[in-house]
Design a protein around this motif. Structure first.
Motif, PDB file in Angstrom:
ATOM      1  N   TYR A  57       0.842  -1.188   0.000  1.00 31.88           N
ATOM      2  CA  TYR A  57       0.000   0.000   0.000  1.00 31.88           C
ATOM      3  C   TYR A  57       0.881   1.242   0.000  1.00 31.88           C
ATOM      4  O   TYR A  57       2.069   1.176   0.333  1.00 31.88           O
ATOM      5  CB  TYR A  57      -0.859   0.077   1.273  1.00 31.88           C
ATOM      6  N   ASP A 110      -3.907   2.402  -2.966  1.00 29.99           N
ATOM      7  CA  ASP A 110      -3.119   1.671  -3.978  1.00 29.99           C
ATOM      8  C   ASP A 110      -2.796   0.238  -3.556  1.00 29.99           C
ATOM      9  O   ASP A 110      -1.644  -0.200  -3.620  1.00 29.99           O
ATOM     10  CB  ASP A 110      -1.824   2.420  -4.323  1.00 29.99           C
ATOM     11  N   GLU A 112      -2.073  -3.573  -3.565  1.00 31.68           N
ATOM     12  CA  GLU A 112      -1.531  -4.559  -4.502  1.00 31.68           C
ATOM     13  C   GLU A 112      -1.180  -5.817  -3.718  1.00 31.68           C
ATOM     14  O   GLU A 112      -0.435  -5.755  -2.745  1.00 31.68           O
ATOM     15  CB  GLU A 112      -0.279  -4.011  -5.180  1.00 31.68           C
TER      16      GLU A 112
END
Length: 119
Positions: A57, A110, A112
Motif C-alpha cells: 500500500y 493503492d 496490490e
C-alpha cells in the motif's frame, strides 16, 4: 585451454543453479529483499489459518507492506521498505492491533497483493 573450458563450465553451472534456486522464489525486483525473505520464511512454516497475504500500500506518503493477521491472538504486521515494523494495524488479543496506526485502514491506498499463501 582445457582449464579455461572447465572454469567456464563451472561458472555456467553455478549460474544455472542460482537461476533455478532464486527463480523459484517468486522473486519480484520491486519488492525489497527483506520482505521477500519474510515471505520465504512463512513458506517454510506450516500454513497459517487463515493463510497469510502480503499486500503493498501507500500509507502516510510511504510504501508499506501489510502481513495479514493469523490465528487466535496474533497481530498483523505493517513494515516499511526497510522492514522496520511500523505497527500492528489489527489482530492481537483485542483484535485492534497495537493502536500505533489507527488510521491505516482508512488512509491506505493503492492496494496490490504481493503474495498469498495458496498451499
Amino acid at each position: 585451454t582445457e582449464l579455461i573450458v572447465i572454469r567456464i563450465g563451472t561458472v555456467l553451472y553455478a549460474l544455472i543453479i542460482s537461476a533455478l534456486i532464486f527463480g523459484s522464489c517468486d522473486s519480484d525486483e520491486s519488492v525489497p529483499t527483506c520482505i521477500q525473505e519474510k515471505i520465504q520464511k512463512i513458506k517454510s512454516e506450516p500454513v497459517r489459518n487463515p493463510p497469510v497475504k502480503v499486500l503493498r500500500y501507500s500509507y502516510r506518503n510511504q510504501e508499506v507492506f501489510y502481513f495479514t493477521a493469523y490465528c487466535c491472538d496474533f497481530p498483523s504486521e505493517l513494515f516499511d521498505l526497510n522492514c522496520n515494523l511500523l505497527c500492528s494495524p489489527d489482530g492481537g488479543i483485542s483484535g485492534s492491533g497495537d493502536n500505533k496506526c489507527p488510521d491505516f485502514f482508512t488512509k491506505r491506498i493503492d492496494e496490490e497483493i504481493i503474495w498469498q499463501d495458496e498451499r
